[in-house]
Design an enzyme around this catalytic site. Structure first.
Site, mmCIF file in Angstrom:
data_model
loop_
_atom_site.group_PDB
_atom_site.id
_atom_site.type_symbol
_atom_site.label_atom_id
_atom_site.label_comp_id
_atom_site.label_asym_id
_atom_site.label_seq_id
_atom_site.Cartn_x
_atom_site.Cartn_y
_atom_site.Cartn_z
ATOM 1 N N ASP A 1 0.658 -1.328 0.082
ATOM 2 C CA ASP A 1 0.123 -0.049 -0.045
ATOM 3 C C ASP A 1 0.860 1.484 -0.007
ATOM 4 O OD1 ASP A 1 -2.013 -2.182 0.634
ATOM 5 O OD2 ASP A 1 -1.932 -1.602 2.512
ATOM 6 N N GLU B 1 -11.315 -0.571 -3.739
ATOM 7 C CA GLU B 1 -10.366 0.018 -2.719
ATOM 8 C C GLU B 1 -9.472 0.699 -3.246
ATOM 9 O OE1 GLU B 1 -9.359 -3.301 -0.067
ATOM 10 O OE2 GLU B 1 -7.647 -3.743 -1.374
#
Length: 477
Positions: A58, A235
């Site tokens: 991420d 997401e």
């Protein structure tokens, strides 16, 4: 992430990044110089070795701020927030890392800590992150930390601003913020109670860096086949504004090799809180690539290279497909960066996730600057309209003998090289050695085995021939 504005980021001449392990310097182009104006004429928009940072998922890299890039990302233990900084993107790979916040031993936020992003808003730093609770690590909610200090690596400045409240007290994560046309927005992923999916993407206007002021608008929910593999997920949103449009990338499906990226697009002048302003690209834009050995690319962000103009795609991926156990706990999602290209129509061109190695380049003959060297099977051609980005991407690989020679490796077929076979230039599994000669108008590629012959552009093909001015010179981009 925050809207990327080239004009705000160009400050003086471009910086030069030196990549460890390569035999040549990796130089970025000046924000004002034209192709061939630099003495070496070498242009590397993203002078970085991949992977940039191992075991950091991420990933988020800020725009260059006061001469520094800052990085944060998820750690495999999911227990802390980290920040590192460097004057160059490449420098982030070896930069020391500071822990700026640790989860409490118990209670609220004592569970999984996920997907931090670092943003500069109103002269202060903010970290947006998601955290679960100690008694339920998957009771994930969004939180914000604030620091008034100029250096976000200083843990002394960080204080918790609290949870970002939305319309529903449900699973929510991956908050990102951006400013556009004088307004600040939040985009995030959440499980809306009445929709039978794991997470959809929402947008709202913000009144402070830690709160929203409008009703959430659902931008996209997972419905297509590539969005529902393993889990029904949208997401990890990221924003980049270019060419009169707002582009929003997002990630979909389970976090294994099926993980991929999608794209939403809105006109820059549209009402971004109107769902009808956004159009979803039907197919994923960035997916697993078996040939380059990159699996599950996603949860991307964007930044801008040291030259102030080159857009950079930041993402994570694994080097293998097969995972033992839950992929969420496999630690080897590594941070990677590569140049983001653009179609002639102004839309982003992602290409493929590039494999391990040094900077990626494209070669254009000086006598045909709008054309690119690319491969079509084993043939090496020079064309203006190259349909597949990856077929025109190459790496210079230092010769094993340490004699200053280099081979030119294909990016999408990393076991193939620009080779000379029986006097013909082809793409084969045999690496041919060249000397890269710098000059005032591009580089020349001289055959190491025959100093009298060079790579030459001849009517749309690569051939061999004697030094012949612009026909034997190439620009790198």
């Amino acid at each position: 992430m925050a809207t990327l504005d080239r004009r705000a980021l160009i400050k003086g001449a471009a910086a030069a990044g030196i990549v460890a392990g390569l035999s040549t310097s990796a130089l970025t182009r000046s924000a004002t110089a034209g192709d061939g104006d630099r003495p070496d004429a070498e242009i590397y928009g993203v002078p970085s070795v991949n992977p940039l940072i191992e075991q950091r998922a991420d990933p988020f890299i800020t725009p260059r701020t006061d001469g520094m890039y800052y990085f944060t990302g998820s750690v495999p233990e999911y227990d802390r927030l980290v920040v590192r900084g460097a004057p160059t993107i490449a420098g982030l790979g070896g930069a020391p890392e500071t822990v700026v916040w640790r989860r409490p031993a118990s209670g609220r936020m004592g569970g999984h800590v996920w997907a931090p992003e670092l943003h500069r808003v109103g002269g202060r730093w903010y970290i947006y992150f998601a955290a679960g609770d100690s008694d339920d690590v998957f009771r994930i909610r969004m939180y914000v930390l604030e620091s008034p200090l100029p250096d976000p690596r200083d843990p002394a400045g960080w204080t918790l601003r609290g949870q970002i409240a939305t319309e529903w007290d449900s699973f929510s994560l991956d908050a990102t913020t951006f400013a556009h046309r004088g307004r600040r927005y939040l985009v995030w992923a959440q499980s809306e109670p009445e929709i039978a999916v794991n997470s959809s993407l929402y947008i709202a206007r913000m009144d402070t860096p830690w709160s929203i002021s409008t009703k959430p608008v659902r931008l996209t929910t997972p419905t297509r086949s590539w969005e529902i593999q393993g889990f029904r997920v949208n997401e990890g949103a990221a924003i980049i504004v270019r060419n009169g449009r707002v582009f929003l990338t997002f990630s979909a499906s389970a976090t294994d090799a099926r993980y991929c990226m999608g794209l939403l697009t809105a006109d820059a002048g549209a009402d971004l809180l109107d769902r009808a302003s956004w159009v979803k690209t039907p197919d994923p834009v960035f997916v697993t690539n078996e040939r380059t050995g990159q699996y599950g690319p996603g949860h991307n962000t964007f930044t801008v290279a040291e030259d102030g103009v080159t857009d950079v795609l930041v993402y994570h991926a694994r080097d293998y497909r097969d995972i033992t156990g839950d992929p969420l706990y496999d630690p080897n999602r590594h941070t990677r960066v590569q140049k983001l290209y653009w179609h002639r129509d102004g839309t982003p061109l992602f290409g493929v996730p590039v494999g391990k190695g040094g900077p990626i380049v494209r070669l254009s003959p000086v006598d045909s600057r709008a054309a690119l060297v690319h491969h079509d099977g084993s043939a090496l051609l020079v064309r203006r309209d190259v349909r597949e980005l990856a077929t025109s991407q190459f790496r210079f690989v230092a010769g094993a003998a340490g004699d200053g020679t280099e081979s030119i490796q294909s990016v999408d077929l990393p076991d193939r090289y620009i080779s000379v076979v029986d006097g013909t230039v082809q793409l084969t599994a045999t690496a041919t050695a060249f000397h890269r000669l710098r000059g005032p108008r591009g580089i020349a590629l001289r055959l190491a085995a025959d100093p009298g012959r060079y790579l030459t552009h001849d009517r749309g093909r690569l051939t061999l021939g004697p030094a012949a001015g612009d026909r034997t010179r190439f620009l790198l981009s």
